[in-house]
Write a protein that holds these residues in place. Structure first.
Motif, PDB file in Angstrom:
ATOM      1  N   PRO A  89       0.806  -1.229   0.000  1.00  0.00           N
ATOM      2  CA  PRO A  89       0.000   0.000   0.000  1.00  0.00           C
ATOM      3  C   PRO A  89       0.837   1.276   0.000  1.00  0.00           C
ATOM      4  CG  PRO A  89      -0.924  -1.613   1.506  1.00  0.00           C
ATOM      5  CD  PRO A  89       0.369  -2.186   1.026  1.00  0.00           C
ATOM      6  N   GLU A  90       1.957   1.279   0.733  1.00  0.00           N
ATOM      7  CA  GLU A  90       2.739   2.533   0.765  1.00  0.00           C
ATOM      8  C   GLU A  90       3.275   2.886  -0.634  1.00  0.00           C
ATOM      9  OE1 GLU A  90       6.776   2.480   2.486  1.00  0.00           O
ATOM     10  OE2 GLU A  90       6.446   0.352   2.960  1.00  0.00           O
ATOM     11  N   HIS A  91       3.390   1.927  -1.514  1.00  0.00           N
ATOM     12  CA  HIS A  91       3.885   2.203  -2.865  1.00  0.00           C
ATOM     13  C   HIS A  91       2.782   2.362  -3.915  1.00  0.00           C
ATOM     14  CE1 HIS A  91       7.433   0.232  -0.960  1.00  0.00           C
ATOM     15  NE2 HIS A  91       8.048   1.217  -1.589  1.00  0.00           N
ATOM     16  N   ASP A 109       8.474   8.898  -5.770  1.00  0.00           N
ATOM     17  CA  ASP A 109       9.115   7.651  -5.324  1.00  0.00           C
ATOM     18  C   ASP A 109       9.020   6.538  -6.378  1.00  0.00           C
ATOM     19  OD1 ASP A 109       6.371   7.479  -5.110  1.00  0.00           O
ATOM     20  OD2 ASP A 109       6.384   6.383  -3.206  1.00  0.00           O
ATOM     21  N   ASN A 110       8.978   6.919  -7.662  1.00  0.00           N
ATOM     22  CA  ASN A 110       8.868   5.899  -8.712  1.00  0.00           C
ATOM     23  C   ASN A 110      10.017   4.889  -8.676  1.00  0.00           C
ATOM     24  OD1 ASN A 110       6.427   6.284  -9.899  1.00  0.00           O
ATOM     25  ND2 ASN A 110       7.162   7.697 -11.484  1.00  0.00           N
ATOM     26  N   ALA A 111      11.216   5.346  -8.331  1.00  0.00           N
ATOM     27  CA  ALA A 111      12.357   4.416  -8.276  1.00  0.00           C
ATOM     28  C   ALA A 111      12.084   3.342  -7.224  1.00  0.00           C
ATOM     29  CB  ALA A 111      13.637   5.177  -7.955  1.00  0.00           C
ATOM     30  N   ALA A 112      11.657   3.785  -6.046  1.00  0.00           N
ATOM     31  CA  ALA A 112      11.386   2.822  -4.964  1.00  0.00           C
ATOM     32  C   ALA A 112      10.220   1.911  -5.347  1.00  0.00           C
ATOM     33  CB  ALA A 112      11.063   3.576  -3.681  1.00  0.00           C
ATOM     34  N   ARG A 113       9.186   2.479  -5.979  1.00  0.00           N
ATOM     35  CA  ARG A 113       8.006   1.696  -6.339  1.00  0.00           C
ATOM     36  C   ARG A 113       8.367   0.567  -7.297  1.00  0.00           C
ATOM     37  NH1 ARG A 113       4.316   4.770  -9.264  1.00  0.00           N
ATOM     38  NH2 ARG A 113       2.475   3.758  -8.408  1.00  0.00           N
ATOM     39  N   PHE A 114       9.144   0.901  -8.358  1.00  0.00           N
ATOM     40  CA  PHE A 114       9.407  -0.144  -9.346  1.00  0.00           C
ATOM     41  C   PHE A 114      10.610  -1.013  -8.994  1.00  0.00           C
ATOM     42  CE2 PHE A 114       6.465   2.712 -11.506  1.00  0.00           C
ATOM     43  CZ  PHE A 114       5.470   1.767 -11.773  1.00  0.00           C
ATOM     44  N   ALA A 115      11.447  -0.544  -8.056  1.00  0.00           N
ATOM     45  CA  ALA A 115      12.490  -1.443  -7.527  1.00  0.00           C
ATOM     46  C   ALA A 115      11.810  -2.519  -6.696  1.00  0.00           C
ATOM     47  CB  ALA A 115      13.495  -0.651  -6.690  1.00  0.00           C
ATOM     48  N   LEU A 116      10.839  -2.083  -5.908  1.00  0.00           N
ATOM     49  CA  LEU A 116      10.123  -3.059  -5.082  1.00  0.00           C
ATOM     50  C   LEU A 116       9.376  -4.059  -5.967  1.00  0.00           C
ATOM     51  CD1 LEU A 116       8.924  -3.428  -1.943  1.00  0.00           C
ATOM     52  CD2 LEU A 116       6.862  -2.944  -3.274  1.00  0.00           C
ATOM     53  N   PHE A 117       8.743  -3.538  -7.004  1.00  0.00           N
ATOM     54  CA  PHE A 117       8.021  -4.418  -7.927  1.00  0.00           C
ATOM     55  C   PHE A 117       8.989  -5.445  -8.536  1.00  0.00           C
ATOM     56  CE2 PHE A 117       6.189  -4.977 -12.356  1.00  0.00           C
ATOM     57  CZ  PHE A 117       5.220  -5.892 -11.961  1.00  0.00           C
ATOM     58  N   ALA A 118      10.155  -4.963  -8.968  1.00  0.00           N
ATOM     59  CA  ALA A 118      11.148  -5.861  -9.587  1.00  0.00           C
ATOM     60  C   ALA A 118      11.609  -6.919  -8.581  1.00  0.00           C
ATOM     61  CB  ALA A 118      12.334  -5.051 -10.094  1.00  0.00           C
ATOM     62  N   ARG A 119      11.759  -6.509  -7.341  1.00  0.00           N
ATOM     63  CA  ARG A 119      12.195  -7.487  -6.328  1.00  0.00           C
ATOM     64  C   ARG A 119      11.119  -8.548  -6.098  1.00  0.00           C
ATOM     65  NH1 ARG A 119      15.482  -2.845  -3.242  1.00  0.00           N
ATOM     66  NH2 ARG A 119      17.541  -3.839  -3.313  1.00  0.00           N
ATOM     67  N   ALA A 120       9.858  -8.135  -6.166  1.00  0.00           N
ATOM     68  CA  ALA A 120       8.766  -9.110  -6.009  1.00  0.00           C
ATOM     69  C   ALA A 120       8.767 -10.078  -7.195  1.00  0.00           C
ATOM     70  CB  ALA A 120       7.431  -8.393  -5.910  1.00  0.00           C
ATOM     71  N   VAL A 121       8.967  -9.537  -8.395  1.00  0.00           N
ATOM     72  CA  VAL A 121       8.989 -10.392  -9.594  1.00  0.00           C
ATOM     73  C   VAL A 121      10.138 -11.389  -9.477  1.00  0.00           C
ATOM     74  CG1 VAL A 121       9.326 -10.437 -12.106  1.00  0.00           C
ATOM     75  CG2 VAL A 121       7.952  -8.614 -11.071  1.00  0.00           C
ATOM     76  N   SER A 122      11.296 -10.911  -9.023  1.00  0.00           N
ATOM     77  CA  SER A 122      12.411 -11.857  -8.998  1.00  0.00           C
ATOM     78  C   SER A 122      12.252 -12.878  -7.872  1.00  0.00           C
ATOM     79  CB  SER A 122      13.772 -11.149  -8.991  1.00  0.00           C
ATOM     80  OG  SER A 122      13.879 -10.334  -7.894  1.00  0.00           O
ATOM     81  N   ALA A 123      11.538 -12.507  -6.793  1.00  0.00           N
ATOM     82  CA  ALA A 123      11.265 -13.511  -5.750  1.00  0.00           C
ATOM     83  C   ALA A 123      10.403 -14.641  -6.327  1.00  0.00           C
ATOM     84  CB  ALA A 123      10.568 -12.862  -4.561  1.00  0.00           C
ATOM     85  N   ILE A 124       9.391 -14.280  -7.101  1.00  0.00           N
ATOM     86  CA  ILE A 124       8.563 -15.326  -7.733  1.00  0.00           C
ATOM     87  C   ILE A 124       9.402 -16.118  -8.723  1.00  0.00           C
ATOM     88  CG2 ILE A 124       6.600 -15.778  -9.261  1.00  0.00           C
ATOM     89  CD1 ILE A 124       5.150 -13.524  -8.075  1.00  0.00           C
TER      90      ILE A 124
END
Ligand code: ADP
Ligand code: GLC
Length: 503
Positions: A89-91, A109-124
């Motif tokens: 939610p914070e992103h 905070d687009n950098a943080a938002r899509f870095a987090l997204f990328a980290r979620a994708v790579s976890a999957i």
């Protein structure tokens, strides 16, 4: 194959442009071709409300998020495609668009938002998200997913990665302070990795590390290797030329089909073209224009940004007015273009209609109700609107670039005679060159036989996903068989240095 398709926008969950259309329709087509394609995107409020049968799948602990990130599982509406939503939610839980607030300002905070997204994708991707499922390949799209291939590159047992460029002009560039705050490996701040003119470039994560790079038309694949279109990345792209290809986008003819389109005033086919006129009348009404016998109606829908070349049209307005035609434009974007168009509509209320905003329904009516579709783009990786206009019997006027060049065949005398012409193509990024094409189009418009032949040729063209999806499948197989090893990973493997890449 198991494919994880990562994108920052997916129609009909959330859309700003063609990327959403592609992300909503290619995974379906892959599914139709018996591939297990699953989508992943951020859990924007619109996506949460539109995804079907949404439920909590798991919690993932990720760097960059204060609390565990919830992974939601649902379905793309009216399909058999699974969708994962990365719920932080914070992103992502905020009003406005996927990249900008309601006033059109980039989220800070687009950098943080899509870095987090990328980290979620790579976890999957590494089967570390509690799904008990690992893709064979992760298909990443545009800069918002650019960190994924970089995060995965040196991992053992990683899936293959394909990075598709939908638009090289958007690169995800952020300063050093932002880069540091993301806690990515510091050695990425180097020119041969993610640094680009003293900024971190998310798109370079895809371009440097992906097993393969693709873009959305063969012509654009060649163009981006040149200085004129490479946006400063042409050297890197030339270096990776052997693993770069262009696959033309398909379109979803269930959504864009004048024979069945519920958003039109009147449906029609190539055999009942005379019914198209009802849509012209409805479109004139929607834009507050009077009916004018014999005046062709030129239309445009799109993001009002430099790429699309609407400034060339704006410069021509005095000449166009004299040519006894009408013009309608639907779009939103750069304020100076919005203002110039709005003023033109005020000045010539009988000939120009402008709607500033985003209106999916009106876009359909505009494709059907216009006589001619204008798309004078400076560059166009693929372009979907001209493909829709072909199917709607609305011959497009396009510049000779990217996917426009790959889909539109100019109404030269020879092409008309051969029966291959479906629109009008011009070369130079100048109003004069555009005007010359408009005049040729107006000339053909007065010859009903020639015009109907153009319309019918365009309507018969097949740009469905069937062919493009087959090309992607063949490419996925090729990439999985022959992954690319980044020189750093070779070093790490040979010297048994543990990968310090965080996910
Ligand atoms: P791009 O992705 O560069 O914006 P495309 O031609 O590939 O260009 O795709 C644009 C898509 O976005 C089309 O589906 C088009 O109808 C839609 N679109 C763009 N602007 C608007 C708007 N203002 N209102 C409705 N639809 C729009
Ligand atoms: C981009 C491009 C457009 C392309 C779309 C989908 O937004 O500007 O040309 O059609 O992506 O690939």
């Amino acid at each position: 194959m198991n494919i994880l398709f990562a994108s920052s926008e997916v129609h009909p969950l959330i859309k700003t442009g063609g990327l959403a259309d592609v992300s909503g329709s290619l995974p379906r087509a892959l599914k139709g071709a018996k591939q297990e394609a699953r989508l992943i995107l951020p859990a924007y409020p619109a996506a949460i409300s539109r995804a079907e049968k949404l439920r909590l799948e798991s919690d993932i602990v990720l760097p960059g998020a204060r609390t565990p990130v919830r992974l939601l599982h649902g379905w793309l509406p009216h399909s058999r495609v699974r969708v994962y939503l990365v719920d932080s939610p914070e992103h992502f839980d905020r009003p406005g668009g996927p990249y900008q607030d309601e006033d059109g300002k980039e989220w800070p905070d687009n950098a943080a938002r899509f870095a987090l997204f990328a980290r979620a994708v790579s976890a999957i991707a590494m089967n570390r998200a509690g799904l008990n499922w690992q893709p064979d390949l992760v298909h990443c799209n545009d800069w918002q997913t650019g960190l994924v291939p970089a995060l995965l590159s040196c991992k053992s047992q990683r899936p293959a990665t394909l990075f598709t460029i939908h638009n090289l002009a958007y690169q995800g560039l952020f300063d050093w302070k932002t880069f540091k705050s993301l806690k990515l490996p510091v050695d990425w701040w180097s020119l041969d990795k993610l640094e680009f003119h003293e900024q971190v470039s998310f798109i370079k994560g895809g371009l440097v590390y992906a097993d393969w790079i693709s873009t959305v038309s063969p012509t654009y694949a060649g163009e981006i290797c040149t200085k004129a279109f490479g946006c400063g990345l042409e050297g890197l792209l030339q270096h990776r030329r052997e693993r770069l290809s262009g696959i033309l986008n398909g379109v979803d003819y269930r959504v864009w089909n004048p024979g069945k389109d519920k958003l039109l005033a009147q449906s029609y086919t190539a055999r009942t073209l005379e019914r198209k006129h009802d849509n012209k009348v409805a479109l004139q009404k929607a834009f507050g224009l009077p009916e004018r016998a014999g005046f062709p109606l030129l239309g445009h829908v799109g993001r009002l940004v430099d790429q699309k070349g609407l400034d060339l049209v704006i410069k021509l307005i005095p000449q166009l007015i004299r040519r006894r035609l009408q013009l309608v434009v639907l779009g939103t974007g750069q304020p100076e273009l919005e203002t110039a168009l709005t003023m033109a509509a005020k000045k010539y209320p009988e000939q120009i209609g402008v709607r500033i905003g985003y209106d999916e329904d009106l876009a359909h009516l505009l494709e059907a109700g216009s006589d001619i579709f204008l798309m004078p783009s400076r560059f166009e990786p693929c372009g979907l609107n001209q493909i829709y206009s072909l199917r709607y019997g609305t011959p497009p006027i396009v510049r000779n670039t990217g996917g426009l060049a790959d889909t539109v065949t100019d109404a030269s005398e020879a092409n008309i005679a051969a029966g291959t012409a479906n629109g009008f193509v011009f070369d130079d990024v100048t109003s004069a060159s555009l005007l010359e094409a408009i005049d040729r189009a107006l000339g053909c418009y007065t010859q009903p036989d020639v015009w109907t032949a153009l319309q019918r040729t365009g309507m018969a063209a097949d740009f469905s996903w069937l062919r493009s999806a087959a090309e992607y499948i063949a490419l996925y197989e090729r990439i999985i068989e022959a992954p690319f090893e980044h020189p750093d990973c070779r070093q790490q493997r040979l010297h048994k240095i543990p990968a310090e890449l965080s996910t």
